[in-house]
Design an enzyme around this catalytic site. Structure first.
Site, PDB file in Angstrom:
ATOM      1  N   LYS A 169      24.922  28.575  38.890  1.00 32.66           N
ATOM      2  CA  LYS A 169      25.956  29.036  39.827  1.00 32.66           C
ATOM      3  C   LYS A 169      25.255  29.860  40.892  1.00 32.66           C
ATOM      4  O   LYS A 169      24.614  30.876  40.612  1.00 32.66           O
ATOM      5  CB  LYS A 169      27.006  29.862  39.087  1.00 32.66           C
ATOM      6  CG  LYS A 169      28.161  30.294  39.995  1.00 32.66           C
ATOM      7  CD  LYS A 169      27.872  31.630  40.644  1.00 32.66           C
ATOM      8  CE  LYS A 169      28.919  32.019  41.652  1.00 32.66           C
ATOM      9  NZ  LYS A 169      28.859  33.438  42.018  1.00 32.66           N
ATOM     10  N   GLY A 213      26.132  34.988  46.239  1.00 33.55           N
ATOM     11  CA  GLY A 213      25.634  36.338  46.528  1.00 33.55           C
ATOM     12  C   GLY A 213      24.556  36.346  47.591  1.00 33.55           C
ATOM     13  O   GLY A 213      24.484  35.467  48.451  1.00 33.55           O
ATOM     14  N   GLY A 254      31.982  32.706  49.620  1.00 30.13           N
ATOM     15  CA  GLY A 254      32.823  33.815  50.076  1.00 30.13           C
ATOM     16  C   GLY A 254      32.505  34.344  51.462  1.00 30.13           C
ATOM     17  O   GLY A 254      33.388  34.415  52.318  1.00 30.13           O
ATOM     18  N   ASP A 289      32.301  31.196  39.385  1.00 30.02           N
ATOM     19  CA  ASP A 289      31.788  31.483  38.031  1.00 30.02           C
ATOM     20  C   ASP A 289      32.556  30.667  36.996  1.00 30.02           C
ATOM     21  O   ASP A 289      31.979  30.077  36.079  1.00 30.02           O
ATOM     22  CB  ASP A 289      31.939  32.976  37.678  1.00 30.02           C
ATOM     23  CG  ASP A 289      30.972  33.864  38.443  1.00 30.02           C
ATOM     24  OD1 ASP A 289      29.961  33.348  38.949  1.00 30.02           O
ATOM     25  OD2 ASP A 289      31.222  35.082  38.533  1.00 30.02           O
ATOM     26  N   LYS A 341      33.150  38.036  34.952  1.00 32.07           N
ATOM     27  CA  LYS A 341      31.879  37.303  34.844  1.00 32.07           C
ATOM     28  C   LYS A 341      31.509  37.111  33.372  1.00 32.07           C
ATOM     29  O   LYS A 341      31.130  36.029  32.936  1.00 32.07           O
ATOM     30  CB  LYS A 341      30.775  38.067  35.586  1.00 32.07           C
ATOM     31  CG  LYS A 341      29.648  37.199  36.079  1.00 32.07           C
ATOM     32  CD  LYS A 341      28.684  37.966  36.961  1.00 32.07           C
ATOM     33  CE  LYS A 341      29.060  38.031  38.409  1.00 32.07           C
ATOM     34  NZ  LYS A 341      29.071  36.736  39.105  1.00 32.07           N
TER      35      LYS A 341
END
Length: 286
Positions: free
Chosen positions: A29, A32, A65, A183, A242
């Site tokens: 995944k 970030g 995001g 996630d 998470k």
């Protein structure tokens, strides 16, 4: 020791890990800072290509995001979050789908291809890869996965491609697409594929006993430890969902889940192909 000898030692150290994982499925995944920084993105892409070239079946699952927020801002539409999830009204969904399935997905595919990989992009609606229903009205068009069809991903792997999956799902309770937490999507896909490992790239070292001290990294967590760690407040905030994804993946048959710091270049290779574990690993009891 000369740098050549050091390089040789590194390769020899990697050999048993390559032998162990070749032919196995690993779901990464990706998100970030590792997505935002050009240098880190390149390091992640190189890791994925290397793993693929030594015969490991790597699947990439990504969100997007920051890109979604940026596009909404350009359109004068504010990003709203409820319980850490992006509140997705119809107007937001009109941005989420093209940004995730289009821009972000294809940019990753193109970069993997440019660096010598063989990548192909899929979104959760292709071949009904992710099916979902509405999670809760308060989040808008955010979906809860009700089914996973891993066949499109399997077919891509069998053809020698690295599948890159964006997390938009096909609605089963209405004629709509749903935004899915990346996630969660990675965890469900890893379980459906019988993956050996799920790797979640994050912007933290892993799970820390003291969030202000990176030296307090917890290297191994057993799934039965998680409720106690939540009760103690060690797992808190955004780490709670998470960890829930990690526990779900293991309950679904994934052998190990790793929470890795995407800010460390080549953290995936260090974790998988060396004796030095650098993140937090979740597993069942020994």
């Amino acid at each position: 020791m000369s740098s050549h000898a050091q390089q040789a030692r590194t390769l020899v150290e990697a050999l048993p890990y390559i032998q162990k994982f070749t032919g196995k499925t690993i779901v990464v995944k990706y998100g970030g800072n590792a997505m935002v920084s050009d240098e880190l993105r390149r390091a992640v892409m190189c890791d994925i290509i290397l793993l693929s070239l030594v015969g490991i079946r790597v699947v990439v699952v990504h969100g997007g995001g920051p890109e979604i927020s940026e596009m909404l801002k350009k359109l004068g539409h504010e990003s709203r979050f409820v319980d850490g999830l992006r509140c997705t009204d119809a107007e937001t969904m009109d941005v989420v789908q093209p940004v995730l399935c289009g821009k972000v997905n294809k940019n990753l595919v193109a970069q993997l291809n440019r660096l010598g990989g063989q990548a192909i992009g899929l979104c959760g609606m292709d071949g009904q890869l992710f099916q979902a229903e509405q999670l809760d009205e308060k989040y808008g068009l955010v979906g809860k996965i009700t089914g996973v069809n891993p066949e499109p991903v399997e077919n891509a792997l069998l053809s020698g491609y690295i599948p890159v999956v964006s997390t938009v799902a096909q609605g089963v309770d209405g004629d709509t697409a749903y935004n899915i937490n990346a996630d969660t999507a990675a965890s469900k896909l890893a379980a459906a594929m019988g993956a050996e490992k799920l790797i979640l790239l994050t912007d933290v070292r892993g799970l820390l006993r003291n969030p202000r001290d990176e030296e307090t990294l917890i290297h191994v967590v057993h799934t039965y430890d998680v409720p106690g760690l939540v009760a103690q407040g060690i797992i808190s905030g955004g780490m709670i969902p998470k960890m829930e994804c990690c526990v779900d993946a293991i309950a679904g048959g994934v052998e190990r889940v790793h929470i890795l710091d995407g800010r460390i270049p080549h953290s995936i290779l260090i974790e998988l192909l060396s004796d030095e574990g650098i993140g937090t690993m979740l597993k069942k009891e020994d």
